[in-house]
Design an enzyme around this catalytic site. Structure first.
Site, PDB file in Angstrom:
ATOM      1  N   LYS A  16      -5.739 -10.793   9.404  1.00 33.04           N
ATOM      2  CA  LYS A  16      -6.064  -9.416   9.055  1.00 33.04           C
ATOM      3  C   LYS A  16      -7.431  -8.990   9.581  1.00 33.04           C
ATOM      4  CE  LYS A  16      -3.227  -8.590   4.951  1.00 33.04           C
ATOM      5  NZ  LYS A  16      -2.629  -7.346   5.485  1.00 33.04           N
ATOM      6  N   GLY A  17      -8.417  -9.872   9.487  1.00 35.05           N
ATOM      7  CA  GLY A  17      -9.748  -9.512   9.958  1.00 35.05           C
ATOM      8  C   GLY A  17      -9.771  -9.246  11.450  1.00 35.05           C
ATOM      9  N   THR A  21      -0.556   3.868   1.708  1.00 37.77           N
ATOM     10  CA  THR A  21       0.201   4.048   2.945  1.00 37.77           C
ATOM     11  C   THR A  21       1.690   3.928   2.650  1.00 37.77           C
ATOM     12  OG1 THR A  21       0.014   1.692   3.500  1.00 37.77           O
ATOM     13  CG2 THR A  21      -1.688   3.168   4.349  1.00 37.77           C
ATOM     14  N   GLY A  73       4.272   3.919   5.230  1.00 36.77           N
ATOM     15  CA  GLY A  73       5.054   3.637   6.419  1.00 36.77           C
ATOM     16  C   GLY A  73       5.412   4.910   7.154  1.00 36.77           C
ATOM     17  N   ASP A 117      -2.955  -3.196   9.232  1.00 38.20           N
ATOM     18  CA  ASP A 117      -4.258  -3.565   9.785  1.00 38.20           C
ATOM     19  C   ASP A 117      -4.722  -2.535  10.809  1.00 38.20           C
ATOM     20  OD1 ASP A 117      -4.308  -5.895   8.264  1.00 38.20           O
ATOM     21  OD2 ASP A 117      -3.333  -7.074   9.832  1.00 38.20           O
TER      22      ASP A 117
END
Length: 288
Positions: free
Chosen positions: A39-40, A208, A210, A240
């Site tokens: 993720k980062g 969020t 989608g 992300d």
């Protein structure tokens, strides 16, 4: 105006199949590819490609995977000076299985990510700190506190939800998906009501949705970001992408609604492309 992304850095092994396997089932894969992930790293690439000045904070192993992933991040223009190297833990890894319809499953082995810490950096009020929970909660707590003390803005994706959920009230902007919103709010249903239930003080909470876009609740009230109809190819990393572009847009001085719109458009582009890092759009793709 730097985006400091604290988060995981993984070697992603992506297997492509016709249909996701059911428990106990073996299916034949069509391909297996290796990528920079976590993720980062995903968020850092998304922020950098959208025009942000990005520094990645985290930890990799003292191994070939770690060195390879560092080089890829550098090629993306990401500052890796704050990436630590762990002498005994391997670089983190993830197995991602992607079906023909774009659905996916992800299994993560954290490795060196479990030893990540927040680096001692000098933050300014125009900087943005972006974090999620694939690194220790103590590291994220340090990042959010540093941002608060410097007057910088913090953006948190509390995923995966776990012990770090207690940090949600500490971030200026919290971004969650539909499942995370229901868990944090304690009820299913209207995402705007969920966002309102989750937020505290002057915080903004974004849910969020989608293909249906996103909603936000904050000091200026509640807002709807309309969905964009596309044909999804691979949804891995869409969240992300949204977070990284949001953070970069805020660092560039965009107001929240403009930043959310840009992040929504970026995520809609990303899901039409295969891969995670490879799918992240560039600034030219996001021009109105």
């Amino acid at each position: 105006m730097t985006v400091f992304v604290l988060g995981s850095i993984n070697l992603d092994a992506v297997a492509r199949v016709d249909d996701l396997p059911r428990p106990g089932e073996t299916v034949a894969g069509r391909s297996l590819e290796l990528f920079l992930g976590g993720k980062g790293a995903n968020q850092a690439v998304a922020a950098a490609r959208s025009g942000g000045d990005v520094a990645l904070v985290g930890c990799v192993g003292d191994d070939e995977d770690g060195r390879w992933l560092r080089s890829i991040a550098a090629d993306e223009g990401i500052d890796g000076a704050l990436l630590a190297t762990h002498r005994s833990r391997p670089t983190g890894s993830a197995l991602i299985v992607v079906a023909a319809d774009g659905a996916n499953t992800v299994t993560v082995a954290p490795g060196a990510n479990a030893a990540a810490t927040w680096a001692e950096v000098s933050l300014g009020p125009d900087d943005v700190v972006c974090a999620q929970l694939e690194v220790p909660a103590e590291a994220v707590a340090g990042a959010l506190l540093a941002a608060h003390e410097a007057g910088a803005r913090s953006v948190l994706n509390p995923s995966p939800i776990g012990v770090g959920v207690s940090l949600v009230p500490s971030a200026d902007v919290v971004v969650v998906n539909e499942h995370e919103a229901a868990e944090l709010a304690g009820f299913a249903g209207d995402p705007t009501l969920q966002a309102q239930a989750i937020r505290t003080g002057d915080q903004t909470v974004v849910v969020t949705l989608g293909a249906s876009g996103a909603v936000s609740a904050g000091p200026s009230g509640s807002h709807v970001i309309a969905g964009i109809h596309v044909h999804p190819v691979d949804t891995t990393g869409a969240g992300d992408c949204f977070l990284g572009v949001l953070a970069a847009s805020l660092a560039e001085g965009a107001d929240l609604l403009a930043a959310l719109d840009r992040a929504n458009r970026a995520a809609a582009i990303a899901v039409t492309r295969r891969g995670t890092v490879d799918a992240m759009p560039r600034a030219g793709d996001l021009l109105d």
